[in-house]
Scaffold this motif. Structure first.
Motif, PDB file in Angstrom:
ATOM      1  N   LYS A 171     -10.497   3.028   3.670  1.00  0.00           N
ATOM      2  CA  LYS A 171     -10.841   2.955   2.252  1.00  0.00           C
ATOM      3  C   LYS A 171     -10.992   4.358   1.683  1.00  0.00           C
ATOM      4  CE  LYS A 171     -13.530  -1.289   2.837  1.00  0.00           C
ATOM      5  NZ  LYS A 171     -14.777  -1.987   2.475  1.00  0.00           N
ATOM      6  N   ALA A 172     -10.591   4.480   0.438  1.00  0.00           N
ATOM      7  CA  ALA A 172     -10.795   5.724  -0.293  1.00  0.00           C
ATOM      8  C   ALA A 172     -11.088   5.349  -1.742  1.00  0.00           C
ATOM      9  CB  ALA A 172      -9.538   6.597  -0.221  1.00  0.00           C
ATOM     10  N   HIS A 173     -11.638   6.277  -2.469  1.00  0.00           N
ATOM     11  CA  HIS A 173     -11.823   6.060  -3.907  1.00  0.00           C
ATOM     12  C   HIS A 173     -10.461   6.108  -4.608  1.00  0.00           C
ATOM     13  CE1 HIS A 173     -13.303   6.562  -7.982  1.00  0.00           C
ATOM     14  NE2 HIS A 173     -12.539   7.637  -8.085  1.00  0.00           N
ATOM     15  N   ASP A 174      -9.585   6.928  -4.041  1.00  0.00           N
ATOM     16  CA  ASP A 174      -8.255   7.156  -4.606  1.00  0.00           C
ATOM     17  C   ASP A 174      -7.344   5.957  -4.273  1.00  0.00           C
ATOM     18  OD1 ASP A 174      -6.340   9.853  -5.237  1.00  0.00           O
ATOM     19  OD2 ASP A 174      -5.370   8.184  -4.221  1.00  0.00           O
ATOM     20  N   VAL A 175      -6.865   5.299  -5.307  1.00  0.00           N
ATOM     21  CA  VAL A 175      -6.092   4.074  -5.072  1.00  0.00           C
ATOM     22  C   VAL A 175      -4.761   4.341  -4.354  1.00  0.00           C
ATOM     23  CG1 VAL A 175      -4.891   2.156  -6.214  1.00  0.00           C
ATOM     24  CG2 VAL A 175      -7.228   2.733  -6.872  1.00  0.00           C
ATOM     25  N   PRO A 176      -3.934   5.304  -4.837  1.00  0.00           N
ATOM     26  CA  PRO A 176      -2.667   5.536  -4.121  1.00  0.00           C
ATOM     27  C   PRO A 176      -2.882   5.932  -2.658  1.00  0.00           C
ATOM     28  CG  PRO A 176      -2.591   6.549  -6.292  1.00  0.00           C
ATOM     29  CD  PRO A 176      -4.011   6.101  -6.082  1.00  0.00           C
ATOM     30  N   LEU A 177      -3.930   6.706  -2.379  1.00  0.00           N
ATOM     31  CA  LEU A 177      -4.231   7.087  -0.993  1.00  0.00           C
ATOM     32  C   LEU A 177      -4.612   5.859  -0.165  1.00  0.00           C
ATOM     33  CD1 LEU A 177      -4.791   9.274   1.165  1.00  0.00           C
ATOM     34  CD2 LEU A 177      -7.088   9.548   0.181  1.00  0.00           C
ATOM     35  N   THR A 178      -5.428   5.000  -0.728  1.00  0.00           N
ATOM     36  CA  THR A 178      -5.825   3.773  -0.024  1.00  0.00           C
ATOM     37  C   THR A 178      -4.597   2.910   0.270  1.00  0.00           C
ATOM     38  OG1 THR A 178      -7.927   3.785  -1.225  1.00  0.00           O
ATOM     39  CG2 THR A 178      -7.298   1.712  -0.165  1.00  0.00           C
ATOM     40  N   VAL A 179      -3.756   2.769  -0.732  1.00  0.00           N
ATOM     41  CA  VAL A 179      -2.575   1.909  -0.581  1.00  0.00           C
ATOM     42  C   VAL A 179      -1.641   2.474   0.486  1.00  0.00           C
ATOM     43  CG1 VAL A 179      -0.476   1.108  -1.751  1.00  0.00           C
ATOM     44  CG2 VAL A 179      -2.695   0.929  -2.895  1.00  0.00           C
ATOM     45  N   GLU A 180      -1.370   3.767   0.394  1.00  0.00           N
ATOM     46  CA  GLU A 180      -0.423   4.365   1.334  1.00  0.00           C
ATOM     47  C   GLU A 180      -0.963   4.316   2.764  1.00  0.00           C
ATOM     48  OE1 GLU A 180       2.527   4.957   0.925  1.00  0.00           O
ATOM     49  OE2 GLU A 180       3.033   6.075   2.737  1.00  0.00           O
ATOM     50  N   ALA A 181      -2.242   4.632   2.921  1.00  0.00           N
ATOM     51  CA  ALA A 181      -2.833   4.633   4.259  1.00  0.00           C
ATOM     52  C   ALA A 181      -2.776   3.227   4.873  1.00  0.00           C
ATOM     53  CB  ALA A 181      -4.269   5.129   4.203  1.00  0.00           C
ATOM     54  N   GLY A 213      -5.768  -1.593  -6.349  1.00  0.00           N
ATOM     55  CA  GLY A 213      -5.539  -1.196  -4.951  1.00  0.00           C
ATOM     56  C   GLY A 213      -5.398  -2.388  -4.021  1.00  0.00           C
ATOM     57  N   ILE A 214      -6.361  -3.280  -4.096  1.00  0.00           N
ATOM     58  CA  ILE A 214      -6.335  -4.449  -3.216  1.00  0.00           C
ATOM     59  C   ILE A 214      -5.170  -5.348  -3.598  1.00  0.00           C
ATOM     60  CG2 ILE A 214      -7.608  -6.554  -2.593  1.00  0.00           C
ATOM     61  CD1 ILE A 214     -10.215  -4.898  -2.983  1.00  0.00           C
ATOM     62  N   GLY A 215      -4.930  -5.470  -4.909  1.00  0.00           N
ATOM     63  CA  GLY A 215      -3.860  -6.346  -5.382  1.00  0.00           C
ATOM     64  C   GLY A 215      -2.488  -5.899  -4.911  1.00  0.00           C
ATOM     65  N   ILE A 216      -2.244  -4.583  -4.960  1.00  0.00           N
ATOM     66  CA  ILE A 216      -0.938  -4.082  -4.500  1.00  0.00           C
ATOM     67  C   ILE A 216      -0.731  -4.455  -3.030  1.00  0.00           C
ATOM     68  CG2 ILE A 216       0.318  -1.961  -3.881  1.00  0.00           C
ATOM     69  CD1 ILE A 216      -0.904  -0.675  -6.414  1.00  0.00           C
ATOM     70  N   LEU A 217      -1.786  -4.259  -2.240  1.00  0.00           N
ATOM     71  CA  LEU A 217      -1.646  -4.514  -0.793  1.00  0.00           C
ATOM     72  C   LEU A 217      -1.519  -6.007  -0.507  1.00  0.00           C
ATOM     73  CD1 LEU A 217      -4.163  -1.786   0.315  1.00  0.00           C
ATOM     74  CD2 LEU A 217      -1.744  -1.872   0.968  1.00  0.00           C
ATOM     75  N   LEU A 218      -2.352  -6.806  -1.141  1.00  0.00           N
ATOM     76  CA  LEU A 218      -2.255  -8.260  -0.901  1.00  0.00           C
ATOM     77  C   LEU A 218      -0.894  -8.793  -1.333  1.00  0.00           C
ATOM     78  CD1 LEU A 218      -5.755  -9.573  -2.067  1.00  0.00           C
ATOM     79  CD2 LEU A 218      -4.896  -9.493   0.288  1.00  0.00           C
ATOM     80  N   ALA A 219      -0.394  -8.275  -2.448  1.00  0.00           N
ATOM     81  CA  ALA A 219       0.909  -8.744  -2.933  1.00  0.00           C
ATOM     82  C   ALA A 219       2.019  -8.383  -1.952  1.00  0.00           C
ATOM     83  CB  ALA A 219       1.210  -8.156  -4.310  1.00  0.00           C
ATOM     84  N   ALA A 220       1.776  -7.331  -1.157  1.00  0.00           N
ATOM     85  CA  ALA A 220       2.768  -6.939  -0.145  1.00  0.00           C
ATOM     86  C   ALA A 220       2.504  -7.650   1.187  1.00  0.00           C
ATOM     87  CB  ALA A 220       2.720  -5.421   0.058  1.00  0.00           C
TER      88      ALA A 220
END
Ligand code: SF4
Length: 351
Positions: A171-181, A213-220
């Motif tokens: 987890k990070a505060h930064d959404v793109p970092l969270t998503v990419e990680a 952030g969570i939505g992008i990942l769940l959608a993937a």
């Protein structure tokens, strides 16, 4: 597909429905306050509750708390592995360890053995805010790869100790970092993934950041459990989590609302009616669709599709059930009471 990890009666991973979790913000050693908050969380649909374990009193309180609540409890451990051992002793259903501040491999493996003996899973939870210097770039920068390496370092220690019930999180505060990680992390193994955007903010910005952030990942297709982190009442975290899951069509709990944004055609107080209807129907847990629309322009189509609907006219509302008009002209001031009564009557004992 991720592997299955069981936490009490909750099942994480293996294609199971995404588990909603939250974290108390009471002093865990204050059993009364913590139990009260856990019960509120559970009533809101929380399926797994994490409690902070900053000291031995908190670890020991888990035993008493568990005696009073139904939902499985996760002990959140930082700095001192002995608190993890004490939490296990007290009956914690799961541990969260932070590789950023429990770094001695011997300590981690001691916890792994104790958790393994009890069949208690461990989440390896890496946060950008506390990632160890070994996993930062040469200038101290935090990168997706570094965050993944921090997870892999601890997972390797656990697995070397023969421990397999691992859940992972970055987890990070930064959404793109969270998503990419997290995208990188899911390529490294089949551990169930706990999603979250940490330190996301107060209710408004925190819910939006988390949803993105969570939505992008769940959608993937990434993510087996989630926590929305909001500064404030954790019940709001659970409500936000359900909204995210419902928006993606993954899970629904209680009514989902279609509410028009209002415009110059609006004939009734749409926001006021929607807020009050939502409040009155909040005890309903069965999935329903409810439309509250300001005029017939888009109102008629939405009303036909929704389980229940209000469509505004000038100073009145038309009430619909299952696409059909059931009350053609209810005075605006009566709309909330009549509509809530209509829905409750139809859903019967579920309300
Ligand atoms: S449904 Fe009617 S009142 Fe609501 S935004 Fe659309 S046109 Fe305006």
């Amino acid at each position: 597909m991720t592997r299955v990890v069981r936490v009490g009666d909750a099942v994480i991973g293996g294609g199971s429905p995404v588990v909603v979790q939250s974290m108390t913000n009471t002093d865990t050693a204050d059993v009364r306050a913590t139990v009260d908050q856990i019960r509120r969380l559970q009533a809101a649909g929380c399926e797994l509750v994490r409690v902070a374990v900053p000291d031995l009193a908190a670890a020991q309180a888990i035993r008493e708390i568990k005696g009073e609540v139904m939902v499985p409890l996760v002990a959140d451990i930082h700095y001192d592995h002995r608190l993890a051992l004490a939490a296990l002793e007290a009956g914690a259903d799961k541990l969260r360890l932070n590789p950023g501040n429990i770094r001695d491999p011997k300590h981690i493996q001691e916890v792994a053995r104790a958790a393994g003996d009890r069949g208690v899973p461990i989440r390896v939870g890496v946060n950008a805010g506390s990632v160890d210097g070994r996993f930062r770039g040469s200038q101290g920068e935090i990168t997706p790869d570094g965050l993944v390496d921090a997870v892999l370092w601890e997972v390797d220690l656990l697995e070397t100790a023969g421990f397999r019930d691992v859940v992972v999180a970055i987890k990070a505060h930064d959404v793109p970092l969270t998503v990419e990680a997290n995208r990188l992390l899911c390529q490294e193994g089949n551990w169930p993934i706990h999603l979250g955007v940490t330190e996301a903010g107060t209710e408004w910005e925190g819910a939006i950041r988390s949803a993105v952030g969570i939505g992008i990942l769940l959608a993937a297709g990434i993510g087996d459990t989630l926590r929305v982190s909001l500064a404030g009442d954790p019940v709001r975290e659970v409500e936000a989590a359900w909204e995210i899951l419902a928006a993606l069509g993954l899970r629904q709990r209680g009514p989902s609302y279609v509410v028009c944004p209002t415009c110059g055609r609006t004939g009734i107080d749409v926001p006021g009616i929607a807020a009050e209807v939502k409040r009155r129907l909040s005890p309903i847990v069965q999935p329903l669709s409810i439309a509250i629309m300001g005029c017939p322009v888009n109102g008629l189509g939405e009303a036909e599709r929704a389980d229940f609907a209000v469509v505004g006219g000038k100073g009145f509302g038309t009430l619909y059930a299952h696409g059909k008009v059931v009350r053609p002209k209810v005075a605006e001031e009566q709309v909330v009471a009549e509509f809530a009564a209509l829905v409750r009557q139809e859903v019967g004992e579920h309300a």
